[in-house]
Enzyme design. Structure first.
Site, PDB file in Angstrom:
ATOM      1  N   GLU A 226       0.898  -1.179   0.000  1.00 48.65           N
ATOM      2  CA  GLU A 226       0.000   0.000   0.000  1.00 48.65           C
ATOM      3  C   GLU A 226       0.923   1.212   0.000  1.00 48.65           C
ATOM      4  O   GLU A 226       1.526   1.538   1.032  1.00 48.65           O
ATOM      5  CB  GLU A 226      -0.889  -0.001   1.256  1.00 48.65           C
ATOM      6  CG  GLU A 226      -1.782  -1.221   1.376  1.00 48.65           C
ATOM      7  CD  GLU A 226      -3.016  -1.166   0.486  1.00 48.65           C
ATOM      8  OE1 GLU A 226      -3.284  -0.093  -0.099  1.00 48.65           O
ATOM      9  OE2 GLU A 226      -3.702  -2.196   0.381  1.00 48.65           O
ATOM     10  N   CYS A 260      -1.818   9.238   2.571  1.00 51.83           N
ATOM     11  CA  CYS A 260      -1.607   8.717   1.214  1.00 51.83           C
ATOM     12  C   CYS A 260      -2.747   9.145   0.316  1.00 51.83           C
ATOM     13  O   CYS A 260      -2.570   9.357  -0.872  1.00 51.83           O
ATOM     14  CB  CYS A 260      -1.498   7.200   1.259  1.00 51.83           C
ATOM     15  SG  CYS A 260      -2.906   6.434   2.060  1.00 51.83           S
TER      16      CYS A 260
HETATM   17  P1  NAD Z   1       8.928   4.621   4.067  1.00 53.54           P
HETATM   18  O1  NAD Z   1       8.819   3.787   2.844  1.00 53.54           O
HETATM   19  O2  NAD Z   1      10.100   5.479   4.247  1.00 53.54           O
HETATM   20  O3  NAD Z   1       8.885   3.695   5.376  1.00 53.54           O
HETATM   21  C1  NAD Z   1       7.794   2.809   5.624  1.00 53.54           C
HETATM   22  C2  NAD Z   1       8.260   1.702   6.562  1.00 53.54           C
HETATM   23  O4  NAD Z   1       9.220   0.885   5.896  1.00 53.54           O
HETATM   24  C3  NAD Z   1       8.945   2.197   7.832  1.00 53.54           C
HETATM   25  O5  NAD Z   1       8.510   1.406   8.909  1.00 53.54           O
HETATM   26  C4  NAD Z   1      10.414   1.948   7.533  1.00 53.54           C
HETATM   27  O6  NAD Z   1      11.214   1.756   8.681  1.00 53.54           O
HETATM   28  C5  NAD Z   1      10.332   0.672   6.736  1.00 53.54           C
HETATM   29  N1  NAD Z   1      11.488   0.373   5.867  1.00 53.54           N
HETATM   30  C6  NAD Z   1      12.409   1.238   5.369  1.00 53.54           C
HETATM   31  N2  NAD Z   1      13.292   0.571   4.593  1.00 53.54           N
HETATM   32  C7  NAD Z   1      12.911  -0.730   4.595  1.00 53.54           C
HETATM   33  C8  NAD Z   1      13.407  -1.920   3.977  1.00 53.54           C
HETATM   34  N3  NAD Z   1      14.472  -1.895   3.176  1.00 53.54           N
HETATM   35  N4  NAD Z   1      12.763  -3.080   4.202  1.00 53.54           N
HETATM   36  C9  NAD Z   1      11.670  -3.122   4.981  1.00 53.54           C
HETATM   37  N5  NAD Z   1      11.165  -2.043   5.608  1.00 53.54           N
HETATM   38  C10 NAD Z   1      11.757  -0.858   5.417  1.00 53.54           C
HETATM   39  O7  NAD Z   1       7.572   5.456   4.138  1.00 53.54           O
HETATM   40  P2  NAD Z   1       7.205   6.602   5.181  1.00 53.54           P
HETATM   41  O8  NAD Z   1       7.966   7.843   4.823  1.00 53.54           O
HETATM   42  O9  NAD Z   1       7.282   6.061   6.558  1.00 53.54           O
HETATM   43  O10 NAD Z   1       5.651   6.805   4.879  1.00 53.54           O
HETATM   44  C11 NAD Z   1       5.143   7.725   3.964  1.00 53.54           C
HETATM   45  C12 NAD Z   1       4.718   6.997   2.699  1.00 53.54           C
HETATM   46  O11 NAD Z   1       3.727   6.015   3.025  1.00 53.54           O
HETATM   47  C13 NAD Z   1       4.064   7.905   1.681  1.00 53.54           C
HETATM   48  O12 NAD Z   1       4.553   7.594   0.410  1.00 53.54           O
HETATM   49  C14 NAD Z   1       2.590   7.543   1.776  1.00 53.54           C
HETATM   50  O13 NAD Z   1       1.841   7.799   0.611  1.00 53.54           O
HETATM   51  C15 NAD Z   1       2.673   6.094   2.076  1.00 53.54           C
HETATM   52  N6  NAD Z   1       1.422   5.630   2.672  1.00 53.54           N
HETATM   53  C16 NAD Z   1       0.608   4.817   1.936  1.00 53.54           C
HETATM   54  C17 NAD Z   1      -0.605   4.398   2.460  1.00 53.54           C
HETATM   55  C18 NAD Z   1      -1.543   3.528   1.683  1.00 53.54           C
HETATM   56  O14 NAD Z   1      -2.461   2.961   2.274  1.00 53.54           O
HETATM   57  N7  NAD Z   1      -1.384   3.395   0.369  1.00 53.54           N
HETATM   58  C19 NAD Z   1      -0.985   4.811   3.736  1.00 53.54           C
HETATM   59  C20 NAD Z   1      -0.127   5.658   4.439  1.00 53.54           C
HETATM   60  C21 NAD Z   1       1.077   6.051   3.903  1.00 53.54           C
END
Ligand code: NAD
Length: 468
Positions: A226, A260
């Site tokens: 997501e 998002c």
């Molecule tokens: P991010 O991708 O930086 O981090 C998300 C999660 O992934 C964090 O817990 C992080 O520690 C973890 N992570 C980082 N590197 C990783 C790896 N290599 N392997 C596994 N896990 C890893 O995102 P963010 O900045 O925390 O969140 C914002 C983003 O989330 C925006 O793009 C937003 O649109 C999206 N988002 C999407 C939805 C949806 O339902 N589509 C909902 C909320 C947020």
């Protein structure tokens, strides 16, 4: 690891992530415990989830305080916890209906019957972002637990303070504590989960989602992604401009635009463009920052300092390319150590600007005119994302007809960002906004189970296809 406070800018909290070997051990231990969890049956799991809901109620204040410090906002946090508590009841009801007792059915071969079974994945890893730290850490967790899976959650390292009170609530329900926990940590901890779990639910950026997808593909582990969005709103002649401007203001700036499903681009038919822009500016100027205290105003700080850089970059890029700042600031402002973004309206924008193509994740409203429906659809679909969108038109039929042409998983009709409130419509993410079955609506629970068939010979006769 030191954690920054979004209101003060101080690193006032520390977390101690487990190492990858500890995570592997934990997942193996959960894999064994999951057998008993499944054996409890749906009624036993519903009972445990209801006990957890009661524990969440008891720890409500501690959870709200931690989440408020994590995010620098309070009103959205109260709503967030409320949505989570209600969702436990909703999912318990869905799970009860879902697990009807198995029954045999006859097949096209008269002496072979079929019985269908559902086998949950043993251990689900949930990796979640910082914008709604609690809600997005449980949105997949609750149906997964009810399906009979064990779950390990790794929330964002940007907002980890709520984890400790949450672990106390889990500890109050011994049956649940054997199959459900939260881990502190950043990307490495997330990657270790991807390496060891049997199914991954990831919510976060498209860039990280791609890494998770690649890593999981090595082990054929199913992944539900997501990801980011660049949701477009289309406002057609005939729309109620007062309602459209109020809805789009809320859908674009609520939670400081850190959703998002935020409206990130607004396209308005040229005949009503001037009037719409005027109304939106007037209403935008009523919105205040939640400063100096968390109970003031409407919009809290930008939670992640990395996001501050992205918002500033988008504004600088747009203005350099000719965008007109109608209200707001040309970048985030620093107040008391936190970074705040005033709700900002931009006009004279086009698709050469990052603010129209990349996810901004801030309270920025770029508005662009269009001539006719074909142009509006081409602009709305001119993106790598396909999360959701909104259409405002003279009547519902016209709006739905236009919405059918939008390449995204959910469209709010004559309102904006309704997927924030309404989690019952089933939807998929299109394009680079994600992959996997719907996380909303009753069928979301199916994602956590594999189907298994028992093919039963019902007559004591030789099968005609056997040798001789
Ligand atoms: P991010 O991708 O930086 O981090 C998300 C999660 O992934 C964090 O817990 C992080 O520690 C973890 N992570 C980082 N590197 C990783 C790896 N290599 N392997 C596994 N896990 C890893 O995102 P963010 O900045 O925390 O969140 C914002 C983003 O989330 C925006 O793009 C937003 O649109 C999206 N988002 C999407 C939805 C949806 O339902 N589509 C909902 C909320 C947020």
């Amino acid at each position: 690891m030191h954690i920054r406070n979004p209101r003060t800018g101080q690193a006032d909290y520390t977390i101690s992530p487990p190492n990858p070997a500890q995570i592997t051990d934990l997942v193996n231990q959960f894999r064994l415990a999951q057998i008993d969890w499944l054996a409890l049956g749906v009624e036993g799991r519903v009972e445990a989830m209801q006990a957890w809901k009661n524990a969440l109620e008891r720890y409500k204040e501690a959870i709200i305080d931690a989440l408020t410090t994590d995010t620098g906002r309070r009103n959205e946090t109260l709503l967030e916890l409320d949505v989570v508590l209600k969702s436990i009841d909703r999912w318990c009801g869905i799970a009860r209906q879902f697990f009807a007792p198995p029954s045999q059915r006859v097949s096209s071969i008269p002496f072979i019957s079929i019985e269908q079974d559902l086998v949950p994945y043993a251990v689900v890893g949930v990796i979640s972002p910082w914008n709604f730290p609690l809600l997005l850490s449980v949105i997949d967790t609750i149906p997964a637990l009810l399906a009979g899976c064990a779950v390990v959650v790794k929330p964002s390292e940007v907002t980890p303070r709520f984890i400790r009170p949450l672990l106390q609530t889990i500890a109050e329900v011994p049956a649940l504590a054997k199959v459900f926990t939260y881990l502190e940590g950043a990307g490495e901890t997330g990657a270790a989960l991807v390496e060891s779990c049997d199914l991954i639910c990831f919510t976060g950026s498209t860039a990280t989602g791609k890494r998770v997808y690649k890593q999981a593909s090595e082990r054929f582990v199913p992944v539900f992604l997501e990801l980011g969005g660049k949701d477009a709103a289309l406002v057609f002649e005939g729309a109620d401009l007062d309602r459209a401007s109020s809805a789009l203001l809320w859908g674009s700036v609520v939670n400081t635009g850190q959703s998002c499903l935020s409206i990130e681009r607004i396209y308005v038919q040229d005949t009503i463009y001037e009037e719409f822009v005027k109304r939106l500016i007037d209403k935008t100027e009523e919105i205040k920052l939640a400063y100096p205290t968390v109970s003031d105003g409407h919009l809290g700080p930008v939670i992640s300092d990395k996001q501050v850089d992205i918002i500033n970059e988008h504004l600088v890029d747009a203005i350099a390319k000719g965008a007109i700042l109608q209200t707001g600031e040309p970048g985030c402002v620093k107040l008391g150590g936190g970074h705040y973004c005033r709700p900002t309206v931009l006009t004279n924008v086009n698709h050469s600007m990052k603010v129209m193509t990349d996810e901004t994740f801030g309270p920025v409203m770029p508005i662009m005119p269009f001539r006719d429906e074909d142009e509006a659809i081409a602009l709305a679909n001119g993106t790598i994302y396909g999360l959701s969108g909104a259409v405002f038109a003279g009547n519902t039929e016209e709006a739905i007809r236009i919405a059918r042409r939008m390449q995204c998983g959910a469209v709010s009709i004559n309102d904006a960002a309704l997927t924030a409130i309404m989690h019952e419509g089933e939807k998929n993410s299109f394009k680079l906004s994600g992959i996997g079955g719907t996380r909303m609506g009753p069928s979301a629970i199916k994602r956590f189970m594999r189907q298994k068939a028992y093919l039963i010979k019902t007559a004591g006769i030789p099968s005609p296809w056997w040798f001789g």
